[in-house]
Design a protein around this motif. Structure first.
Motif, PDB file in Angstrom:
ATOM      1  N   VAL A  75       0.855  -1.180   0.000  1.00 37.17           N
ATOM      2  CA  VAL A  75       0.000   0.000   0.000  1.00 37.17           C
ATOM      3  C   VAL A  75       0.890   1.228   0.000  1.00 37.17           C
ATOM      4  O   VAL A  75       1.830   1.330   0.780  1.00 37.17           O
ATOM      5  CB  VAL A  75      -0.988   0.021   1.196  1.00 37.17           C
ATOM      6  N   ALA A  76       0.635   2.115  -0.933  1.00 35.68           N
ATOM      7  CA  ALA A  76       1.379   3.367  -0.991  1.00 35.68           C
ATOM      8  C   ALA A  76       0.496   4.447  -0.395  1.00 35.68           C
ATOM      9  O   ALA A  76      -0.714   4.446  -0.602  1.00 35.68           O
ATOM     10  CB  ALA A  76       1.733   3.704  -2.426  1.00 35.68           C
ATOM     11  N   PHE A  77       1.066   5.297   0.388  1.00 34.13           N
ATOM     12  CA  PHE A  77       0.281   6.400   0.936  1.00 34.13           C
ATOM     13  C   PHE A  77       1.135   7.653   0.955  1.00 34.13           C
ATOM     14  O   PHE A  77       2.361   7.586   0.987  1.00 34.13           O
ATOM     15  CB  PHE A  77      -0.261   6.064   2.334  1.00 34.13           C
ATOM     16  N   ASP A  78       0.486   8.785   0.886  1.00 36.27           N
ATOM     17  CA  ASP A  78       1.269  10.008   0.982  1.00 36.27           C
ATOM     18  C   ASP A  78       0.885  10.752   2.253  1.00 36.27           C
ATOM     19  O   ASP A  78      -0.102  10.445   2.902  1.00 36.27           O
ATOM     20  CB  ASP A  78       1.178  10.875  -0.280  1.00 36.27           C
ATOM     21  N   PHE A  79       1.704  11.689   2.613  1.00 36.17           N
ATOM     22  CA  PHE A  79       1.433  12.393   3.861  1.00 36.17           C
ATOM     23  C   PHE A  79       2.011  13.794   3.828  1.00 36.17           C
ATOM     24  O   PHE A  79       2.931  14.106   3.072  1.00 36.17           O
ATOM     25  CB  PHE A  79       1.992  11.615   5.064  1.00 36.17           C
ATOM     26  N   GLY A  80       1.433  14.631   4.661  1.00 38.18           N
ATOM     27  CA  GLY A  80       1.920  15.984   4.867  1.00 38.18           C
ATOM     28  C   GLY A  80       2.002  16.244   6.358  1.00 38.18           C
ATOM     29  O   GLY A  80       1.698  15.354   7.169  1.00 38.18           O
ATOM     30  N   ARG A  81       2.407  17.437   6.710  1.00 37.76           N
ATOM     31  CA  ARG A  81       2.699  17.723   8.110  1.00 37.76           C
ATOM     32  C   ARG A  81       2.236  19.126   8.472  1.00 37.76           C
ATOM     33  O   ARG A  81       2.358  20.042   7.666  1.00 37.76           O
ATOM     34  CB  ARG A  81       4.210  17.622   8.282  1.00 37.76           C
ATOM     35  N   ILE A  82       1.704  19.271   9.669  1.00 40.69           N
ATOM     36  CA  ILE A  82       1.322  20.584  10.182  1.00 40.69           C
ATOM     37  C   ILE A  82       1.873  20.728  11.597  1.00 40.69           C
ATOM     38  O   ILE A  82       1.512  19.958  12.490  1.00 40.69           O
ATOM     39  CB  ILE A  82      -0.219  20.758  10.234  1.00 40.69           C
ATOM     40  N   THR A  83       2.777  21.667  11.794  1.00 41.01           N
ATOM     41  CA  THR A  83       3.252  21.953  13.148  1.00 41.01           C
ATOM     42  C   THR A  83       2.179  22.745  13.871  1.00 41.01           C
ATOM     43  O   THR A  83       1.802  23.819  13.432  1.00 41.01           O
ATOM     44  CB  THR A  83       4.569  22.758  13.105  1.00 41.01           C
ATOM     45  N   LEU A  84       1.662  22.179  14.970  1.00 36.86           N
ATOM     46  CA  LEU A  84       0.557  22.831  15.679  1.00 36.86           C
ATOM     47  C   LEU A  84       1.061  23.800  16.737  1.00 36.86           C
ATOM     48  O   LEU A  84       0.526  24.879  16.923  1.00 36.86           O
ATOM     49  CB  LEU A  84      -0.345  21.782  16.329  1.00 36.86           C
ATOM     50  N   ASP A  85       2.096  23.394  17.450  1.00 31.09           N
ATOM     51  CA  ASP A  85       2.707  24.246  18.466  1.00 31.09           C
ATOM     52  C   ASP A  85       4.075  23.669  18.796  1.00 31.09           C
ATOM     53  O   ASP A  85       4.571  22.805  18.077  1.00 31.09           O
ATOM     54  CB  ASP A  85       1.806  24.370  19.714  1.00 31.09           C
ATOM     55  N   ALA A  86       4.680  24.122  19.876  1.00 33.51           N
ATOM     56  CA  ALA A  86       6.045  23.704  20.184  1.00 33.51           C
ATOM     57  C   ALA A  86       6.167  22.195  20.403  1.00 33.51           C
ATOM     58  O   ALA A  86       7.227  21.609  20.205  1.00 33.51           O
ATOM     59  CB  ALA A  86       6.557  24.452  21.409  1.00 33.51           C
ATOM     60  N   HIS A  87       5.057  21.537  20.787  1.00 36.08           N
ATOM     61  CA  HIS A  87       5.119  20.109  21.101  1.00 36.08           C
ATOM     62  C   HIS A  87       4.388  19.211  20.111  1.00 36.08           C
ATOM     63  O   HIS A  87       4.830  18.100  19.835  1.00 36.08           O
ATOM     64  CB  HIS A  87       4.547  19.861  22.512  1.00 36.08           C
ATOM     65  N   ASN A  88       3.256  19.683  19.604  1.00 37.06           N
ATOM     66  CA  ASN A  88       2.385  18.821  18.806  1.00 37.06           C
ATOM     67  C   ASN A  88       2.600  19.001  17.305  1.00 37.06           C
ATOM     68  O   ASN A  88       2.613  20.122  16.799  1.00 37.06           O
ATOM     69  CB  ASN A  88       0.915  19.119  19.141  1.00 37.06           C
ATOM     70  N   VAL A  89       2.755  17.879  16.615  1.00 40.54           N
ATOM     71  CA  VAL A  89       2.892  17.884  15.163  1.00 40.54           C
ATOM     72  C   VAL A  89       1.838  16.948  14.587  1.00 40.54           C
ATOM     73  O   VAL A  89       1.750  15.783  14.972  1.00 40.54           O
ATOM     74  CB  VAL A  89       4.284  17.366  14.717  1.00 40.54           C
ATOM     75  N   LEU A  90       1.035  17.488  13.691  1.00 39.90           N
ATOM     76  CA  LEU A  90      -0.037  16.691  13.093  1.00 39.90           C
ATOM     77  C   LEU A  90       0.401  16.183  11.723  1.00 39.90           C
ATOM     78  O   LEU A  90       0.846  16.950  10.876  1.00 39.90           O
ATOM     79  CB  LEU A  90      -1.296  17.562  12.952  1.00 39.90           C
ATOM     80  N   TYR A  91       0.295  14.874  11.537  1.00 39.98           N
ATOM     81  CA  TYR A  91       0.572  14.280  10.227  1.00 39.98           C
ATOM     82  C   TYR A  91      -0.739  13.888   9.574  1.00 39.98           C
ATOM     83  O   TYR A  91      -1.612  13.297  10.213  1.00 39.98           O
ATOM     84  CB  TYR A  91       1.486  13.051  10.377  1.00 39.98           C
ATOM     85  N   LEU A  92      -0.880  14.251   8.302  1.00 43.08           N
ATOM     86  CA  LEU A  92      -2.077  13.921   7.536  1.00 43.08           C
ATOM     87  C   LEU A  92      -1.709  12.861   6.524  1.00 43.08           C
ATOM     88  O   LEU A  92      -0.789  13.055   5.728  1.00 43.08           O
ATOM     89  CB  LEU A  92      -2.542  15.142   6.753  1.00 43.08           C
ATOM     90  N   PHE A  93      -2.429  11.767   6.546  1.00 45.35           N
ATOM     91  CA  PHE A  93      -2.148  10.673   5.621  1.00 45.35           C
ATOM     92  C   PHE A  93      -3.253  10.571   4.582  1.00 45.35           C
ATOM     93  O   PHE A  93      -4.437  10.580   4.932  1.00 45.35           O
ATOM     94  CB  PHE A  93      -2.043   9.353   6.388  1.00 45.35           C
ATOM     95  N   GLY A  94      -2.864  10.494   3.346  1.00 48.96           N
ATOM     96  CA  GLY A  94      -3.839  10.249   2.286  1.00 48.96           C
ATOM     97  C   GLY A  94      -3.743   8.783   1.908  1.00 48.96           C
ATOM     98  O   GLY A  94      -2.690   8.307   1.491  1.00 48.96           O
ATOM     99  N   ALA A  95      -4.831   8.051   2.093  1.00 54.52           N
ATOM    100  CA  ALA A  95      -4.748   6.600   1.909  1.00 54.52           C
ATOM    101  C   ALA A  95      -5.944   6.087   1.118  1.00 54.52           C
ATOM    102  O   ALA A  95      -7.044   6.610   1.235  1.00 54.52           O
ATOM    103  CB  ALA A  95      -4.686   5.901   3.263  1.00 54.52           C
ATOM    104  N   PRO A  96      -5.698   5.059   0.313  1.00 52.79           N
ATOM    105  CA  PRO A  96      -6.776   4.501  -0.494  1.00 52.79           C
ATOM    106  C   PRO A  96      -7.796   3.788   0.376  1.00 52.79           C
ATOM    107  O   PRO A  96      -7.452   3.185   1.381  1.00 52.79           O
ATOM    108  CB  PRO A  96      -6.066   3.516  -1.424  1.00 52.79           C
ATOM    109  N   GLY A  97      -9.061   3.856  -0.013  1.00 51.08           N
ATOM    110  CA  GLY A  97     -10.108   3.253   0.806  1.00 51.08           C
ATOM    111  C   GLY A  97     -10.601   1.926   0.278  1.00 51.08           C
ATOM    112  O   GLY A  97     -11.522   1.347   0.825  1.00 51.08           O
TER     113      GLY A  97
END
Ligand code: GTP
Ligand code: MG
Lengths: 208, 119
Positions: A75-97
């Protein structure tokens, strides 16, 4: 060569040294529904892609026997990243359903905060399976309708076609827009807050 | 040209992946989540396996397992094993997600919401 802007995106952007808590949200949807586009719209990094190879048994394939096994699926998936604050980092995964990938989900996306089911209203049936599995797993989700300019449907029509419970938010979005993608994510997190507050049975079930 | 669009791993021969991990299975590597943040505790040393050295260079600042996998062009399961090696020898530390196996608490959700609104 590419422009200075794309060169800039090539440089790997590092996280702050205080970053210590990774969080996950999965964007799931059918082929070509706009998953990568939405990841790109809100991510601080150019979407990256990677893959995992597993056998039907849910075992990661990492020895020669496993790789030789015919039932191994990649399974191949792509992802991006959002730094929320000094501690929390949110990763977004795009995945086939699609059904054939779903057995990888428990391992890959366990512990995810929640999911965005991205749908194309011209192909609603593509998302039935994903919605079914998320409900079964108790993973909270919202449904986001990506606007491809097809015939307009009302929220009620889409709800009926997806057999979507009243409490699951349904949002219209444009995956190409950062503001719109942000709105979808905020709606999901608000839905999670509601779920926790009303103490809904969102405890994930173990692997079936 | 925006980087490689090849699917990492698919073209790697089983032999190459076998060599990378010394043929071991995934013992000890399960603790690494996709978003576990890895931090190097030392510099690469001469003679070190090149993938190990690359990971140490990459993780001078916290770097998620999945970013390491994408950067190295290796499947996630292989990177898990490489990281378990480095953790076992104290060359990296690992910051695991706080909410990996339970529901997030309202505190965390509030922090996520504030972060998203500030985007
Ligand atoms: N009109 C319109 N086109 C869109 C929108 N979102 C994405 N697209 C286009 O639709 C195509 C597919 O989008 P992707 O983001 O690659 O979709 P995907 O779900 O990642 O596709 P796969 O990974 O191949 O399954 C691209 O050409 C996008 O530019 C949208 O909101 N409106
Ligand atoms: Mg895509």
């Amino acid at each position: 060569m590419d422009s200075a802007i794309s060169d800039q995106r090539e440089t790997r952007q590092t996280l702050q040294s205080t970053a210590d808590n990774g969080l996950k949200i999965v964007i799931v949807g059918g082929f070509g529904v706009g998953k990568t586009t939405m990841v790109r719209s809100v991510s601080e990094i150019r979407p990256l892609n990677t893959e995992e190879t597993m056998t039907k048994a849910g075992e990661a394939v990492d020895d020669t026997d496993g790789i030789a096994t015919k039932t191994a699926t990649t399974v191949a998936f792509d992802f991006g990243r959002i730094t929320l604050d000094a501690h929390n980092v949110l990763y977004l995964f795009g995945a086939p359903g699609q059904e054939r990938f779903w057995f990888l989900w428990d391992r890959l996306f366990s512990g995810t905060l929640g999911a965005v089911v991205l749908v194309d209203t011209r192909r609603l049936a593509d998302s039935w399976y994903a919605i079914d599995r998320l409900e079964h797993h108790g993973t909270p989700f919202v449904v986001a309708c990506n606007d491809f300019g097809g015939p307009a449907h009302t929220g009620d029509e889409i709800r009926a076609a997806l057999d979507l419970p009243e409490e699951v938010p349904l949002i219209f979005c444009d995956a190409r827009s950062r503001e719109s993608g942000k709105h979808v994510l905020i709606s999901l997190v608000q839905h999670l807050q509601t779920a926790v507050l009303t103490n809904q049975p969102t405890t994930p079930e173990p692997t079936p | 040209m925006s980087g490689s669009t090849s699917r990492p791993g698919r073209d790697d021969s089983p032999d190459r992946l076998y060599t990378l991990t010394g043929g071991r299975s995934r013992a000890g590597s399960d603790a690494f989540d996709l978003v576990t943040l890895v931090v190097a505790e030392c510099d690469p040393t001469p003679g070190m396996q090149s993938e190990h050295a690359a990971i140490l260079r990459m993780s001078q600042f916290p770097t998620a397992l999945v970013e390491i996998a994408a950067e190295l062009g290796l499947p996630v399961s292989i990177v898990r094993i490489l990281l378990a090696d480095l953790l076992g020898t104290g060359k990296i530390s690992a910051r695991h997600p706080r909410s990996a196996y339970r529901l997030p608490d309202l505190d965390i959700l509030e922090q996520v919401l504030v972060g998203l609104r500030n985007l």
